[in-house]
Design a protein around this motif. Structure first.
Motif, PDB file in Angstrom:
ATOM      1  N   ASP A 236       0.820  -1.204   0.000  1.00 26.81           N
ATOM      2  CA  ASP A 236       0.000   0.000   0.000  1.00 26.81           C
ATOM      3  C   ASP A 236       0.856   1.256   0.000  1.00 26.81           C
ATOM      4  O   ASP A 236       0.503   2.254  -0.644  1.00 26.81           O
ATOM      5  CB  ASP A 236      -0.974   0.006   1.178  1.00 26.81           C
ATOM      6  N   LEU A 237       1.987   1.215   0.680  1.00 23.02           N
ATOM      7  CA  LEU A 237       2.870   2.381   0.684  1.00 23.02           C
ATOM      8  C   LEU A 237       3.520   2.560  -0.685  1.00 23.02           C
ATOM      9  O   LEU A 237       3.694   3.684  -1.154  1.00 23.02           O
ATOM     10  CB  LEU A 237       3.943   2.238   1.770  1.00 23.02           C
ATOM     11  N   HIS A 238       3.898   1.462  -1.310  1.00 21.67           N
ATOM     12  CA  HIS A 238       4.443   1.519  -2.672  1.00 21.67           C
ATOM     13  C   HIS A 238       3.439   2.186  -3.601  1.00 21.67           C
ATOM     14  O   HIS A 238       3.776   3.124  -4.339  1.00 21.67           O
ATOM     15  CB  HIS A 238       4.758   0.108  -3.149  1.00 21.67           C
ATOM     16  N   ASP A 239       2.198   1.739  -3.549  1.00 19.83           N
ATOM     17  CA  ASP A 239       1.188   2.250  -4.472  1.00 19.83           C
ATOM     18  C   ASP A 239       0.864   3.714  -4.211  1.00 19.83           C
ATOM     19  O   ASP A 239       0.634   4.487  -5.154  1.00 19.83           O
ATOM     20  CB  ASP A 239      -0.084   1.404  -4.370  1.00 19.83           C
ATOM     21  N   GLN A 240       0.839   4.111  -2.963  1.00 20.90           N
ATOM     22  CA  GLN A 240       0.588   5.525  -2.659  1.00 20.90           C
ATOM     23  C   GLN A 240       1.735   6.398  -3.154  1.00 20.90           C
ATOM     24  O   GLN A 240       1.519   7.476  -3.698  1.00 20.90           O
ATOM     25  CB  GLN A 240       0.388   5.717  -1.154  1.00 20.90           C
ATOM     26  N   ALA A 241       2.955   5.922  -2.970  1.00 19.39           N
ATOM     27  CA  ALA A 241       4.114   6.731  -3.352  1.00 19.39           C
ATOM     28  C   ALA A 241       4.188   6.939  -4.858  1.00 19.39           C
ATOM     29  O   ALA A 241       4.467   8.052  -5.325  1.00 19.39           O
ATOM     30  CB  ALA A 241       5.396   6.072  -2.851  1.00 19.39           C
ATOM     31  N   VAL A 242       3.937   5.895  -5.643  1.00 20.26           N
ATOM     32  CA  VAL A 242       4.104   6.043  -7.083  1.00 20.26           C
ATOM     33  C   VAL A 242       3.079   7.005  -7.676  1.00 20.26           C
ATOM     34  O   VAL A 242       3.285   7.537  -8.770  1.00 20.26           O
ATOM     35  CB  VAL A 242       4.046   4.683  -7.816  1.00 20.26           C
ATOM     36  N   SER A 243       1.996   7.269  -6.955  1.00 21.42           N
ATOM     37  CA  SER A 243       1.006   8.230  -7.449  1.00 21.42           C
ATOM     38  C   SER A 243       1.568   9.651  -7.479  1.00 21.42           C
ATOM     39  O   SER A 243       0.985  10.530  -8.126  1.00 21.42           O
ATOM     40  CB  SER A 243      -0.262   8.186  -6.592  1.00 21.42           C
ATOM     41  N   TYR A 244       2.681   9.887  -6.797  1.00 18.74           N
ATOM     42  CA  TYR A 244       3.324  11.210  -6.787  1.00 18.74           C
ATOM     43  C   TYR A 244       4.350  11.352  -7.912  1.00 18.74           C
ATOM     44  O   TYR A 244       4.919  12.430  -8.076  1.00 18.74           O
ATOM     45  CB  TYR A 244       4.016  11.452  -5.440  1.00 18.74           C
ATOM     46  N   LEU A 245       4.604  10.281  -8.662  1.00 16.01           N
ATOM     47  CA  LEU A 245       5.577  10.329  -9.746  1.00 16.01           C
ATOM     48  C   LEU A 245       4.878  10.580 -11.069  1.00 16.01           C
ATOM     49  O   LEU A 245       3.840   9.972 -11.355  1.00 16.01           O
ATOM     50  CB  LEU A 245       6.348   9.004  -9.828  1.00 16.01           C
ATOM     51  N   ASP A 246       5.457  11.446 -11.896  1.00 16.81           N
ATOM     52  CA  ASP A 246       4.889  11.651 -13.218  1.00 16.81           C
ATOM     53  C   ASP A 246       5.248  10.445 -14.105  1.00 16.81           C
ATOM     54  O   ASP A 246       6.058   9.600 -13.715  1.00 16.81           O
ATOM     55  CB  ASP A 246       5.325  12.984 -13.825  1.00 16.81           C
TER      56      ASP A 246
END
Length: 262
Positions: A236-246
């Motif tokens: 879940d932390l992986h998925d939340q973090a990648v949402s901040y990457l273009d």
């Protein structure tokens, strides 16, 4: 690399507004991916582009940091590094800033031996941060990551760091009241590593890093890289973090994780 990226994103909103507690929301709309994430990904790209004998790794590091970093002029680069990114003739500038350590996590995941981890770290670091303290900070981070991903115990990693790099003769509780913003490797890497050494899991390590204040995004990025190697990263932390990457940054991460499963 995702561990360092998570630490950077979580720490981004605390860099100038330190939060000296482990109680806070990890991801909010105020969080962003800063230069720490962008340069971490640039080094990952350089490693993927280099020859198998690493003979062109230094040149690839320069190329990738400039090519990937130039579209983000306002992501938080320090003054001298900003000039380096946009220079037509980039040269190392004797820096011992903590930027040397925040970007090297991929080296620890790619290396096939401890000695190779040190070589990779030094090669990608000395193109900018060629001061001995800069090289040492990057190497200590890479060594900790390599050891963690290869099954060393926390005590074994700490013994190597304490003996070869920095004295681990303090506690987070002991430094929390007085620790202040510090952009040097020697004033950031030991604290980041202690945040890992005092942790009970990946998220706890990130919370430890934020709780001491200082250069929060960079400190948590360094901690996050080691914590990922030791604990892994919750999905879940992986998925939340990648949402901040273009999309362009996400593409680098995806290719790296496919090539070097973590």
């Amino acid at each position: 690399m995702i561990g360092a990226i998570i630490g950077d994103i979580v720490g981004s909103r605390f860099e100038w507004h330190n939060h000296r507690s482990k109680e806070f929301e990890l991801f909010t709309p105020k969080c962003v991916a800063t230069d720490d994430s962008i340069m971490t990904l640039a080094i990952g790209e350089a490693l993927m582009c280099s020859r198998s004998d690493w003979s062109d790794l230094g040149a690839q590091a320069v190329r990738c940091m400039q090519a990937i970093g130039r579209p983000y002029p306002n992501c938080g680069y320090g003054g001298r590094f900003h000039r380096w990114i946009y220079s037509d003739h980039p040269h190392p500038y004797r820096s011992y800033g903590n930027g040397a350590a925040m970007r090297v996590s991929a080296c620890g995941f790619v290396a096939g031996s401890l000695e190779e981890a040190k070589v990779l770290s030094k090669t990608v670091t000395k193109v900018t941060h060629n001061h001995p303290e800069g090289v040492k900070g990057a190497e200590a981070t890479t060594v900790a990551i390599y050891m963690a991903r290869n099954g060393s115990s926390m005590a074994e990693i700490r013994e190597v760091i304490d003996r070869a790099y920095y004295p681990m003769n303090f506690t987070l509780d002991g430094i929390r009241p007085t620790y202040r913003f510090n952009e040097t490797c020697q004033g950031t890497v030991p604290q980041a590593l202690m945040a890992f050494f005092e942790s009970t899991g990946f998220e706890d390590a990130i919370r430890n890093a934020i709780s001491v204040g200082g250069d929060s995004d960079t400190l948590a990025a360094i901690t996050g890289g080691v914590a990922q190697a030791y604990y892994g990263v919750p999905g879940d932390l992986h998925d939340q973090a990648v949402s901040y990457l273009d999309p362009s940054l996400f593409d680098i991460l995806q290719r790296f994780e496919t090539r070097y499963p973590q």
